[in-house]
Enzyme design. Structure first.
Site, short mmCIF file in Angstrom:
data_model
loop_
_atom_site.label_atom_id
_atom_site.label_comp_id
_atom_site.label_asym_id
_atom_site.label_seq_id
_atom_site.Cartn_x
_atom_site.Cartn_y
_atom_site.Cartn_z
N LYS A 39 0.81 -1.23 0.00
CA LYS A 39 0.00 0.00 0.00
C LYS A 39 0.84 1.28 0.00
CE LYS A 39 -4.31 -1.50 2.16
NZ LYS A 39 -5.26 -1.17 3.22
N ASP B 205 -10.29 3.86 1.92
CA ASP B 205 -10.54 3.51 3.33
C ASP B 205 -11.23 4.64 4.09
OD1 ASP B 205 -9.61 0.92 3.34
OD2 ASP B 205 -7.59 1.45 3.97
P1 NAP Z 1 -1.26 -1.75 12.20
O1 NAP Z 1 -0.81 -0.79 11.15
O2 NAP Z 1 -0.40 -2.90 12.54
O3 NAP Z 1 -1.58 -0.89 13.51
C1 NAP Z 1 -2.03 -1.50 14.69
C2 NAP Z 1 -2.03 -0.49 15.84
O4 NAP Z 1 -2.50 -1.17 17.00
C3 NAP Z 1 -0.64 0.06 16.18
O5 NAP Z 1 -0.73 1.38 16.59
C4 NAP Z 1 -0.21 -0.83 17.34
O6 NAP Z 1 0.66 -0.25 18.26
C5 NAP Z 1 -1.54 -1.05 18.05
N1 NAP Z 1 -1.47 -2.27 18.84
C6 NAP Z 1 -1.26 -3.53 18.39
N2 NAP Z 1 -1.22 -4.38 19.44
C7 NAP Z 1 -1.39 -3.64 20.56
C8 NAP Z 1 -1.44 -3.95 21.94
N3 NAP Z 1 -1.29 -5.21 22.39
N4 NAP Z 1 -1.65 -2.94 22.81
C9 NAP Z 1 -1.77 -1.68 22.39
N5 NAP Z 1 -1.73 -1.30 21.08
C10 NAP Z 1 -1.55 -2.29 20.18
O7 NAP Z 1 -2.66 -2.40 11.78
P2 NAP Z 1 -3.81 -1.70 10.89
O8 NAP Z 1 -3.57 -2.00 9.45
O9 NAP Z 1 -3.93 -0.30 11.33
O10 NAP Z 1 -5.09 -2.58 11.30
C11 NAP Z 1 -5.60 -2.50 12.62
C12 NAP Z 1 -6.98 -3.16 12.71
O11 NAP Z 1 -7.91 -2.47 11.86
C13 NAP Z 1 -7.01 -4.63 12.24
O12 NAP Z 1 -7.81 -5.34 13.14
C14 NAP Z 1 -7.65 -4.58 10.89
O13 NAP Z 1 -8.38 -5.75 10.58
C15 NAP Z 1 -8.61 -3.39 11.07
N6 NAP Z 1 -8.94 -2.77 9.78
C16 NAP Z 1 -10.23 -2.82 9.35
C17 NAP Z 1 -10.58 -2.27 8.14
C18 NAP Z 1 -12.00 -2.34 7.67
O14 NAP Z 1 -12.24 -2.14 6.46
N7 NAP Z 1 -12.95 -2.59 8.52
C19 NAP Z 1 -9.60 -1.63 7.36
C20 NAP Z 1 -8.28 -1.57 7.84
C21 NAP Z 1 -7.96 -2.17 9.06
P3 NAP Z 1 2.20 0.08 17.93
O15 NAP Z 1 2.12 1.28 17.06
O16 NAP Z 1 2.81 0.31 19.25
O17 NAP Z 1 2.72 -1.14 17.22
#
Ligand code: NAP
Length: 286
Positions: free
Chosen positions: A70, A107
């Site tokens: 992406k 998004d």
């Molecule tokens: P990402 O880029 O990996 O970001 C995840 C975030 O969550 C980071 O800030 C991370 O913290 C934090 N995090 C992870 N584990 C944690 C923990 N144990 N305690 C506290 N914070 C934690 O992932 P993403 O792409 O943003 O996706 C995140 C979620 O959104 C996923 O579940 C995905 O399925 C969902 N999503 C849904 C859609 C939809 O269309 N509905 C679209 C996109 C994403 P750090 O920064 O410290 O690593």
């Protein structure tokens, strides 16, 4: 029937075989009576430029982009939409008749569709975001673009949160705090909107919760979890127990696909059908 005139669409990623997009997009294309077909296209991690240029040269009409491409795909684009520029990520590419590659990010539209479906206005509202990853960036820009008065980001890594807040400092009142910071707790008490963007609670780890105490939420707060597997996370179920209006990630997922469909075809798809197909497929996959 696929003929020599059928136009081609797809999604590139690695891995890609579990993508929901071919099922959702082909159902919508069929329902709209459009002569297109949409396929999952596995691209090797080190072959993005040749794959993108090859798809363009082979006459594909457009494609979605998913993990891990992406951000990496941005320098290959001839033009970027404002949302793609602000989020610094492309999830949809439209290829013009002249071969120009235009990168979009649907998004934000998808994220905002979750609020629209529940008739929740964002103008002048105070929001809290949990997490500072890729989805949080799209959500933050969507909230600011829609007139939210302030956004407080709760993070475990202060540096990452501060960097995200700094990127959008010119667009509104955006601050980032560690989850245990008293300023974060104060923001939770007054927030009209709480958006959960971490993967905590996603299948298979359905018992997990973001590190917040829901008793601290304002009683009228709208609670949005971007996760769509399961449809109702533990976080959303607890929020419902407290009487909050809740929104899950299904509408966002279906609506970002519907917006991509529109960008490629100029036709508004049946978004309700896309969401229904998504639900059925997720139910089959367990
Ligand atoms: P990402 O880029 O990996 O970001 C995840 C975030 O969550 C980071 O800030 C991370 O913290 C934090 N995090 C992870 N584990 C944690 C923990 N144990 N305690 C506290 N914070 C934690 O992932 P993403 O792409 O943003 O996706 C995140 C979620 O959104 C996923 O579940 C995905 O399925 C969902 N999503 C849904 C859609 C939809 O269309 N509905 C679209 C996109 C994403 P750090 O920064 O410290 O690593």
């Amino acid at each position: 029937m696929i003929t020599g005139k059928t136009k081609l669409l797809g999604v590139i990623g690695a891995p890609i075989e579990h993508s929901l997009s071919p099922i959702i997009q082909n159902a919508a294309l069929r329902a709209a009576g459009l002569d297109y077909v949409y396929a999952a296209l596995p691209v090797h991690a080190d072959a993005l430029p040749s794959a993108v240029h090859g798809l363009r040269d082979a006459g594909i009409a457009g494609f979605n982009v998913t993990i891990p491409f992406k951000t990496e795909i941005i320098p290959l684009m001839d033009e970027l939409s404002e949302d793609a520029q602000r989020i610094r990520a492309v999830n949809t590419v439209v290829i013009g008749a002249d071969g120009r590659l235009v990168g979009h990010n649907t998004d934000v539209t998808g994220f905002l569709a979750g609020f629209e479906e529940r008739a929740v206005s964002l103008t002048g509202k105070r929001a809290v975001l949990l997490g500072a990853g890729g989805a949080a960036r799209a959500a933050l820009w969507g909230l600011l673009r829609s007139g939210t008065s302030s956004v407080v980001i709760g993070v475990r890594s202060a540096a990452k949160g501060e960097a995200l807040a700094a990127d959008f400092a010119a667009d509104g009142d955006v601050r980032a705090y560690a989850f245990d910071d008293s300023a974060f707790h104060a923001a939770l008490h007054t927030a009209d909107i709480v958006v959960q963007t971490t993967p905590l609670g996603m299948t298979p780890c359905v018992g997990e919760m973001p590190p917040v105490d829901m008793a601290e939420f304002h009683s009228a707060a709208v609670v949005y979890d971007l996760i769509y597997t399961p449809a109702a996370t533990r976080f959303l179920r607890e929020a419902e127990g407290y009487g909050h209006v809740t929104i899950n990630g299904e509408t966002m997922l279906a609506a970002q696909g519907a917006e991509a469909f529109y960008l490629w075809t100029g036709v508004r798809p049946d978004a309700a059908l896309m969401k229904r197909v998504l639900r059925e497929e997720l139910a089959c996959r367990g």
